[in-house]
Write a protein that holds these residues in place. Structure first.
Motif, PDB file in Angstrom:
ATOM      1  N   THR A 457     -34.517  14.317 -19.409  1.00 54.07           N
ATOM      2  CA  THR A 457     -35.855  14.796 -19.078  1.00 54.07           C
ATOM      3  C   THR A 457     -35.802  15.932 -18.067  1.00 54.07           C
ATOM      4  N   ARG A 458     -36.536  16.975 -18.338  1.00 56.32           N
ATOM      5  CA  ARG A 458     -36.692  18.088 -17.400  1.00 56.32           C
ATOM      6  C   ARG A 458     -38.165  18.162 -16.994  1.00 56.32           C
ATOM      7  N   PRO A 459     -38.467  18.663 -15.782  1.00 56.61           N
ATOM      8  CA  PRO A 459     -39.851  18.648 -15.311  1.00 56.61           C
ATOM      9  C   PRO A 459     -40.739  19.687 -15.963  1.00 56.61           C
ATOM     10  N   GLY A 460     -40.145  20.724 -16.572  1.00 55.41           N
ATOM     11  CA  GLY A 460     -40.972  21.772 -17.161  1.00 55.41           C
ATOM     12  C   GLY A 460     -41.785  22.493 -16.101  1.00 55.41           C
ATOM     13  N   ALA A 461     -43.046  22.790 -16.434  1.00 53.09           N
ATOM     14  CA  ALA A 461     -43.915  23.522 -15.511  1.00 53.09           C
ATOM     15  C   ALA A 461     -45.040  22.652 -14.984  1.00 53.09           C
ATOM     16  N   SER A 462     -44.874  21.334 -15.073  1.00 49.92           N
ATOM     17  CA  SER A 462     -45.937  20.420 -14.665  1.00 49.92           C
ATOM     18  C   SER A 462     -45.755  20.002 -13.212  1.00 49.92           C
ATOM     19  N   SER A 463     -46.584  19.045 -12.770  1.00 48.24           N
ATOM     20  CA  SER A 463     -46.483  18.538 -11.407  1.00 48.24           C
ATOM     21  C   SER A 463     -45.281  17.619 -11.225  1.00 48.24           C
ATOM     22  N   PHE A 464     -44.654  17.163 -12.320  1.00 45.61           N
ATOM     23  CA  PHE A 464     -43.405  16.432 -12.176  1.00 45.61           C
ATOM     24  C   PHE A 464     -42.387  17.373 -11.530  1.00 45.61           C
ATOM     25  N   GLY A 465     -41.727  16.892 -10.477  1.00 51.42           N
ATOM     26  CA  GLY A 465     -40.943  17.804  -9.660  1.00 51.42           C
ATOM     27  C   GLY A 465     -39.454  17.629  -9.732  1.00 51.42           C
ATOM     28  N   ALA A 466     -38.931  16.853 -10.690  1.00 49.55           N
ATOM     29  CA  ALA A 466     -37.502  16.572 -10.682  1.00 49.55           C
ATOM     30  C   ALA A 466     -37.009  16.342 -12.103  1.00 49.55           C
ATOM     31  N   ILE A 467     -35.701  16.476 -12.274  1.00 47.99           N
ATOM     32  CA  ILE A 467     -35.049  16.052 -13.509  1.00 47.99           C
ATOM     33  C   ILE A 467     -35.040  14.530 -13.535  1.00 47.99           C
ATOM     34  N   GLY A 468     -35.209  13.939 -14.701  1.00 48.02           N
ATOM     35  CA  GLY A 468     -35.198  12.489 -14.819  1.00 48.02           C
ATOM     36  C   GLY A 468     -33.847  11.895 -14.462  1.00 48.02           C
ATOM     37  N   GLY A 469     -33.850  10.720 -13.850  1.00 50.33           N
ATOM     38  CA  GLY A 469     -32.623  10.086 -13.387  1.00 50.33           C
ATOM     39  C   GLY A 469     -31.875   9.354 -14.475  1.00 50.33           C
ATOM     40  N   LEU A 470     -30.640   8.985 -14.152  1.00 47.59           N
ATOM     41  CA  LEU A 470     -29.789   8.169 -15.012  1.00 47.59           C
ATOM     42  C   LEU A 470     -29.154   7.083 -14.161  1.00 47.59           C
ATOM     43  N   THR A 471     -28.795   5.971 -14.800  1.00 49.87           N
ATOM     44  CA  THR A 471     -28.102   4.885 -14.107  1.00 49.87           C
ATOM     45  C   THR A 471     -26.829   4.551 -14.853  1.00 49.87           C
ATOM     46  N   CYS A 472     -25.750   4.404 -14.103  1.00 51.26           N
ATOM     47  CA  CYS A 472     -24.466   3.986 -14.659  1.00 51.26           C
ATOM     48  C   CYS A 472     -24.313   2.484 -14.429  1.00 51.26           C
ATOM     49  N   TYR A 473     -24.186   1.737 -15.529  1.00 49.33           N
ATOM     50  CA  TYR A 473     -24.072   0.276 -15.475  1.00 49.33           C
ATOM     51  C   TYR A 473     -22.618  -0.117 -15.723  1.00 49.33           C
ATOM     52  N   PHE A 474     -22.097  -1.015 -14.868  1.00 49.08           N
ATOM     53  CA  PHE A 474     -20.745  -1.543 -15.016  1.00 49.08           C
ATOM     54  C   PHE A 474     -20.826  -2.802 -15.869  1.00 49.08           C
ATOM     55  N   MET A 475     -20.276  -2.752 -17.087  1.00 51.37           N
ATOM     56  CA  MET A 475     -20.442  -3.863 -18.024  1.00 51.37           C
ATOM     57  C   MET A 475     -19.158  -4.031 -18.839  1.00 51.37           C
ATOM     58  N   PRO A 476     -18.823  -5.261 -19.215  1.00 55.92           N
ATOM     59  CA  PRO A 476     -17.625  -5.466 -20.040  1.00 55.92           C
ATOM     60  C   PRO A 476     -17.815  -5.024 -21.481  1.00 55.92           C
ATOM     61  N   GLU A 477     -19.083  -4.954 -21.934  1.00 56.68           N
ATOM     62  CA  GLU A 477     -19.384  -4.572 -23.308  1.00 56.68           C
ATOM     63  C   GLU A 477     -20.804  -4.025 -23.364  1.00 56.68           C
ATOM     64  N   LEU A 478     -21.114  -3.343 -24.449  1.00 55.82           N
ATOM     65  CA  LEU A 478     -22.422  -2.720 -24.595  1.00 55.82           C
ATOM     66  C   LEU A 478     -23.342  -3.663 -25.360  1.00 55.82           C
ATOM     67  N   THR A 479     -23.964  -4.587 -24.615  1.00 56.68           N
ATOM     68  CA  THR A 479     -24.898  -5.547 -25.192  1.00 56.68           C
ATOM     69  C   THR A 479     -26.056  -5.773 -24.224  1.00 56.68           C
ATOM     70  N   ARG A 480     -27.139  -6.342 -24.737  1.00 59.39           N
ATOM     71  CA  ARG A 480     -28.262  -6.687 -23.855  1.00 59.39           C
ATOM     72  C   ARG A 480     -27.850  -7.695 -22.794  1.00 59.39           C
ATOM     73  N   ASP A 481     -27.059  -8.690 -23.192  1.00 64.92           N
ATOM     74  CA  ASP A 481     -26.638  -9.692 -22.214  1.00 64.92           C
ATOM     75  C   ASP A 481     -25.877  -9.043 -21.068  1.00 64.92           C
ATOM     76  N   ALA A 482     -25.031  -8.069 -21.390  1.00 65.85           N
ATOM     77  CA  ALA A 482     -24.255  -7.391 -20.350  1.00 65.85           C
ATOM     78  C   ALA A 482     -25.160  -6.555 -19.450  1.00 65.85           C
ATOM     79  N   VAL A 483     -26.206  -5.922 -20.016  1.00 69.23           N
ATOM     80  CA  VAL A 483     -27.155  -5.161 -19.198  1.00 69.23           C
ATOM     81  C   VAL A 483     -27.863  -6.096 -18.224  1.00 69.23           C
ATOM     82  N   PHE A 484     -28.343  -7.230 -18.715  1.00 71.70           N
ATOM     83  CA  PHE A 484     -29.034  -8.184 -17.846  1.00 71.70           C
ATOM     84  C   PHE A 484     -28.100  -8.686 -16.750  1.00 71.70           C
TER      85      PHE A 484
END
Length: 745
Positions: A457-484
């Protein structure tokens, strides 16, 4: 009733010319011809032409025919018209051009000619919305009887926005890979507004610091090909990999850091759990939202968080169908959920995630959901937590239009993290609020995307003032259970939108007590340990913790702050005072206040005397329409910039390193700096508001290391919790925050 449904087929019609498509963010002349229907429009009746609340399409102006966005409206019968622009409509179509027939009236067949970006007197046109979208609607409604009852026309004008030509490139590998196992590299072209584009044609050499099996020496991207995905790359040995895209010997893009390890229990997956589509306040369809996250942003985990008071039971059912369809364990994780959007005074926004589909939506109100619904409204956040007891759910405190007041309501069994950055800005204060109350939460950064671009996400020309964030998750596998599990254990760190590599751990010279769960929430298994990872809760007694941290940035690292709660305990930089030279940074940051309208507009100018500006460069200027201008060659600059808790600035390279005076004036705060005595110090000026500040300091003349590491000893003296975490600031203005290690009594 916001709109009448009285005889819409007799209220007239409206047509748009040209019909499009148009390039997102470009200038065009949009001509709308409204033809009055059976009843005409009575004296003082009105026409509304509205577009989406979150669109950054320009505001019409009516007085400067030579400038951009000049707008005219003319009646075919000469009736006198009153025209203005305001946010006058029901969300999600608030932006409104209001046309009032002030003297006279329209009969059936009379017309109004509306020209957005009227070019007849020299205007370059009307600047269109900067993000790509199909069927951008100019929703038109008519008050034919001068009763202020508006009826929407049965057929609405719309047009498509497509991406422009490529101006930048991204190279996206994973952050962590195992030696001998295949991984992919995605190459994405973006236009000037951050839209992924296929209007791209370029040949690249691929340079790697590390041998990679399957990596071609050269690729050629042809128009229509992007994005380019190279599968089944393999590293045969461990090490940190730098991947660069070169064109004619020039670096066009550098991939995010990639570490190859022999084996690992916890892998790293990137997610953006927070955003919404056009079915609520955003843009585009939910289906396209999930598709973008997977196929264009190349993130691993996504969630959809529509405002609850706009989610009908039918759309909630459709969202659940889509999350189940897109969720593919091992490939792509898609979480069902919604945003509980309570008023600020009743607790503020919360992101609700379920492990499985089919769970109920408990709305904060039914203000925009008509008719009977499957559940009653839950007005306050404290009651929301009571209603969620027993649910397999996770809650994240969010700062958006309404900010989550964690001091008003919080339940640590459910609310596991706070969101410190999104496209709304940066909000480290919400983490400090949690510390003040003794809560033990993790740190996430997501986008709250409203533009159909989750994960990019980029803010464009609107009142949103920042690039959208990201989160790095430490998980043994890519599953919903691992995210939780990662969220439950605070095993994650957040960034302001880039994929930095971060490690944080603590060690102890003898065994201390660790906990399987926060012991203040109920019974928790205790165990002896000499190691603490990001997010852990430890009772160290009088045993010091030896903190070890490492960061590899996507740009040179300006500083790494080791935080003890809200205090900076130590700052580490990958350069010394001897490296400083003629480069001066002028930095501004902060916000107006916590709530909606927090963005600060900085109108500034600077002047150098007794020295000369050789060159300058903007830092974190995210809107291409806001620029730095040289007003007196070699001496003075002026600019316009927006911050919403984040930071922006200008770097100056001067003729001489240690002479002259710098005078900075802004509409917020001003100050003078003696450059001869600046040395390695930071000179700061308080701008009030919420962390508003203007700072001046020196940096190395040329780019420096993207790596920094620190060893730091922490001695817990008892009493209140001691949360220990990292805050990283890059030279390009991007930041990152680790979840804390909590040392407790």
């Amino acid at each position: 009733m916001p709109f009448s449904t009285y005889l819409p087929e007799h209220m007239g019609s409206i047509k748009l010319a040209p019909a499009g498509p148009f390039v997102a963010g470009s200038y065009a002349e949009l001509t709308l011809i409204y033809t009055a229907g059976t009843f005409g429009i009575d004296d003082t009746g009105m026409v509304k032409i509205s577009w989406r609340t979150t669109s950054d399409m320009s505001k019409p102006e009516f007085d400067k025919p030579h400038e951009a966005n000049f707008t005219t409206v003319e009646a075919s019968n000469g009736a006198r018209l009153e025209v203005r622009f305001d946010r006058l409509n029901v969300r999600p179509y608030a932006n409104t051009l209001l046309i009032r027939v002030g003297r006279g009236y329209l009969r059936a067949g009379d017309t109004l000619a509306i020209r957005l970006g009227d070019r007849r007197q020299g205007s370059p046109g009307f600047r269109l919305q900067t993000n790509v979208e199909a069927n951008v609607e100019l929703r038109t409604s008519v008050d034919a009887f001068a009763t202020y009852e508006f009826c929407e026309l049965p057929v609405q004008p719309n047009f498509d926005l497509v991406p422009g030509p490529a101006t930048s490139w991204k190279a996206i590998p994973p952050s962590l890979a195992a030696a001998g196992e295949p991984f992919r590299l995605a190459i994405v072209a973006e236009d000037k507004w951050g839209n992924p584009t296929t209007d791209a044609e370029r040949a690249f050499e691929l340079a790697s610091s590390h041998p990679l099996q399957g990596l071609p020496q050269r690729i050629e991207v042809k128009r229509g090909d992007a994005p380019c995905v190279i599968e089944n790359l393999v590293s045969g040995s461990e090490g940190d990999v730098e991947l660069r895209l070169l064109s004619d010997g020039e670096e066009v893009a550098r991939a995010n850091p990639l570490r190859v390890v022999g084996q690992t229990r916890l892998r790293r997956y990137w997610g953006d759990l927070h955003g919404q589509s056009g079915e609520t306040i955003g843009m585009g369809t939910a289906d396209n939202y999930f598709r973008f996250a997977r196929d264009l942003a190349f993130i691993d985990i996504v969630g959809h968080q529509g405002n609850d008071f706009q989610i009908t039971d039918a759309f909630w059912k459709e969202l659940n169908r889509l999350t189940a369809e897109y969720d593919r364990p091992g490939e792509f994780v898609c979480l069902p959920g919604y945003e509980w959007s309570g008023n600020t005074g009743m607790g503020g926004d919360r992101n609700i995630f379920y492990r499985r589909e089919g769970r109920p939506i408990r709305r904060s109100s039914h203000i925009l959901v008509q008719g009977q619904t499957s559940t009653e409204a839950i007005y306050t956040a404290d009651r929301l937590f009571r209603e969620l007891e027993g649910e397999d759910a996770i809650v994240i405190a969010h700062v958006g239009g309404r900010y989550a007041d964690v001091k008003f309501a919080h339940d640590g069994r459910l609310e596991r993290a706070v969101e410190v950055h999104s496209t709304w800005g940066t909000f480290e204060w919400i983490l400090h609020d949690a510390f003040d109350k003794g809560y033990r939460v993790g740190v996430v950064c997501h986008s709250d995307d409203h533009k159909g671009r989750p994960g990019a996400t980029r803010p464009g020309a609107s009142s949103f003032g920042a690039i959208g964030g990201l989160t790095c998750y430490f998980m043994p596998e890519l599953t919903r259970d691992a995210v939780f599990d990662a969220l439950h254990r605070r095993r994650h760190y957040g960034t302001s939108g880039v994929r930095m590599f971060m490690d944080l751990s603590g060690s102890f010279d003898r065994e201390v007590t660790g906990f399987s769960e926060d012991p203040q929430l109920g019974p928790a298994r205790e165990f002896e340990t000499t190691l603490a990872l990001m997010g852990d809760i430890v009772r160290p007694g009088n045993v010091p913790m030896h903190l070890a941290a490492e960061v590899i940035g996507t740009a040179p690292i300006e500083r790494l702050d080791v935080m003890h709660g809200i205090q900076v305990a130590r700052t580490v930089r990958p350069f010394t005072a001897a490296d400083l030279g003629r480069r001066i940074r002028v930095m501004w940051q902060g916000a107006e206040y916590r709530g909606r309208g927090r963005e600060t507009l900085w109108q500034g100018k600077l002047r150098v005397t007794g020295n000369r500006i050789v060159r300058f460069a903007p830092v974190n200027f995210l809107n291409p329409e806001r620029t730095v201008r040289e007003t007196i060659p070699g001496t003075a600059l002026a600019w316009s910039s927006v911050t919403t808790g984040n930071l922006a600035g200008i770097d100056l390279w001067l003729d001489h390193g240690q002479s002259g005076t710098l005078q900075v004036e802004t509409n917020v705060v001003s100050g003078n700096v003696d450059l001869a005595s600046l040395a390695e110090h930071v000179v700061s000026f308080d701008g009030g508001g919420l962390g508003r500040q203007l700072s001046v300091y020196r940096l190395p003349e040329v780019d420096w290391s993207r790596r920094v590491s620190v060893e730091h000893t922490v001695r817990f003296t008892g009493g209140r919790d001691l949360p220990v975490y990292l805050r990283v600031t890059q030279a390009d203005g991007h930041q990152a925050w680790s979840s804390p290690i909590y040392l407790i009594e």
